[in-house]
Design an enzyme around this catalytic site. Structure first.
Site, mmCIF file in Angstrom:
data_model
loop_
_atom_site.group_PDB
_atom_site.id
_atom_site.type_symbol
_atom_site.label_atom_id
_atom_site.label_comp_id
_atom_site.label_asym_id
_atom_site.label_seq_id
_atom_site.Cartn_x
_atom_site.Cartn_y
_atom_site.Cartn_z
ATOM 1 N N ARG A 106 0.815 -1.284 0.329
ATOM 2 C CA ARG A 106 -0.186 0.451 0.409
ATOM 3 C C ARG A 106 1.012 1.367 -0.131
ATOM 4 N NH1 ARG A 106 -5.133 1.148 -1.726
ATOM 5 N NH2 ARG A 106 -5.370 -1.903 -0.755
ATOM 6 N N ASN A 161 -1.849 -4.338 8.427
ATOM 7 C CA ASN A 161 -2.845 -4.886 8.274
ATOM 8 C C ASN A 161 -3.464 -5.060 6.995
ATOM 9 O OD1 ASN A 161 -5.437 -6.962 9.087
ATOM 10 N ND2 ASN A 161 -4.507 -6.725 10.734
ATOM 11 N N HIS A 189 -5.223 -3.530 4.549
ATOM 12 C CA HIS A 189 -4.922 -2.655 3.257
ATOM 13 C C HIS A 189 -3.755 -2.608 3.105
ATOM 14 C CE1 HIS A 189 -5.985 1.011 1.090
ATOM 15 N NE2 HIS A 189 -7.344 0.250 1.260
ATOM 16 N N CYS A 190 -3.183 -2.564 4.617
ATOM 17 C CA CYS A 190 -1.689 -1.848 4.202
ATOM 18 C C CYS A 190 -0.898 -3.031 3.380
ATOM 19 C CB CYS A 190 -0.992 -1.686 5.355
ATOM 20 S SG CYS A 190 -2.000 -1.012 6.628
ATOM 21 N N ILE A 191 -0.709 -3.707 3.529
ATOM 22 C CA ILE A 191 -0.678 -4.981 2.432
ATOM 23 C C ILE A 191 -0.892 -5.483 0.922
ATOM 24 C CG2 ILE A 191 0.342 -6.206 4.461
ATOM 25 C CD1 ILE A 191 -1.331 -8.230 3.625
#
Ligand code: KQY
Length: 367
Positions: free
Chosen positions: A94, A353, A355-357
């Site tokens: 992300r 989490n 979304h971040c990956i």
């Protein structure tokens, strides 16, 4: 590497679409570093593989992995997940991946932000980050997309848009002196206008309590669709998250989007509070130049950190006491999509989490 375009997305008629708009696919990176991922990153790799497999039910997924880990990653990933050798320092696609923009004529381009590992030498999370800095351009080259180089330090997790001219950000992150000390609020807004094609920036205050990204918006609040925002919520007045969420709620209720609409704000319960356990902290191989994680540390857990795929929503499962309530709310918010829960504590232990990956590549609009 191909040369960056000399203009800006806004000048060329491009805008960042909302995550809820159609995707051509999704990119991820493979977790590898033993100073951030316990037990030589194996539990995180199993969790990432499950995220990749779940997203691949809805859209094509590509994972970037270091050459040396190619075979072991291939063995864990589903066959329909594409794997490419791609050097990186950690695995937060992300933030190190491209932010894509589209125009009305069916073209997609990428924005390559400057990246300094969430703060550089002033509170950043690791050093060096030179391989992360190259990830966005490499992804865009593999995808065959032209790119802009934005003159600002920024991360994909620090911005959300409604695709209709509105951006959502936090002051804690974007005004943090460890990102762009020479740029004030107005100069940052100008960069967001130029590189995301937005005309209205809504500023929230702080992000989720103890979020090591300096309060990324993608852990606190996001657009479900234009005019509707969901916000992580805490009912416990004595919890530090209470005042943060209340302030965000008030600002969102006051705000108008780029089209002059008031926002509907939907609350998602906060899991926990969750903390790092002793055996989890002991599984880390501390290394100079990287953040040290300790047992008892409060984790920045949030259900808002979900990924919207084509016809699906991937939500983190974090706490059996609140998972089903959060899932019910998300099902109501996304009636046309299947809500899929993935156990995500191992991802949370690394500081982010689902979304971040992940990072979506938008589908070009039909010509
Ligand atoms: O919030 C995100 N987009 C990324 C989290 C990065 C955490 C680094 N340990």
């Amino acid at each position: 590497m191909t040369r960056a375009l000399a203009s800006t997305p806004a000048a060329d008629g491009f805008r960042m679409p909302g995550e809820f708009e159609p995707h051509a696919g999704c990119w991820m990176l493979w977790p590898e570093r033993p100073d951030n991922w316990r037990a030589a990153a194996r539990p995180a790799q199993l969790a990432f593989a499950q995220v990749a497999r779940s997203i691949a039910r809805f859209e094509p997924v590509t994972v970037g992995v270091s050459a040396v880990n190619f075979s072991s990653a291939r063995a864990l990933l589903a066959e329909n997940v594409r794997l490419v050798a791609l050097a990186h320092d950690d695995c937060w696609m992300r933030d190190v991946g491209p932010t894509c923009v589209v125009n009305d004529r069916g073209s997609v381009r990428g924005v390559d932000w400057h990246f300094n590992a969430w703060g550089g030498l002033d509170g950043g999370l690791y050093f060096p980050w030179d391989q992360d800095e190259l990830v966005a351009r490499k992804v865009l080259q593999i995808e065959g997309l032209a790119h802009y180089r934005a003159p600002i330090i920024n991360e994909g997790g620090a911005i959300h848009v409604d695709g209709q001219g509105t951006a959502l950000v936090t002051e804690e992150c974007l005004l943090n002196p460890n990102r762009n000390p020479r740029l004030g609020r107005r100069a940052i807004e100008r960069r967001l206008r130029d590189y995301l094609g937005v005309s209205q920036v809504i500023w929230l205050g702080k992000g989720v309590f103890n979020d090591e990204t300096d309060g990324h918006i993608d852990n606190l609040a996001c657009f479900v669709r234009p005019g509707v925002v969901c916000l992580t919520w805490c009912d416990q007045r004595r919890d530090p998250q209470y005042a943060i969420s209340l302030d965000a709620w008030e600002r969102l209720r006051e705000a108008r989007d780029a089209r002059g609409r008031r926002l509907e704000v939907v609350r998602l319960p906060m899991p926990g509070p969750l903390r790092m356990r002793l055996r989890e902290a002991r599984g880390l191989a501390a290394r100079a130049g990287a953040k040290v994680r300790e047992a008892g540390e409060r984790l920045a857990a949030s259900y808002v950190n979900f990924y919207i795929a084509n016809r699906g929503v991937l939500m983190p499962l974090l706490d059996p006491r609140t998972d089903s309530l959060a899932a019910r709310r998300l099902k109501r918010l996304f009636p046309g999509r299947r809500v899929v829960g993935v156990p995500a504590r191992e991802i949370l232990l690394g500081g982010g989490n689902i979304h971040c990956i992940t990072q979506q590549i938008p589908a070009p609009r039909a010509l």
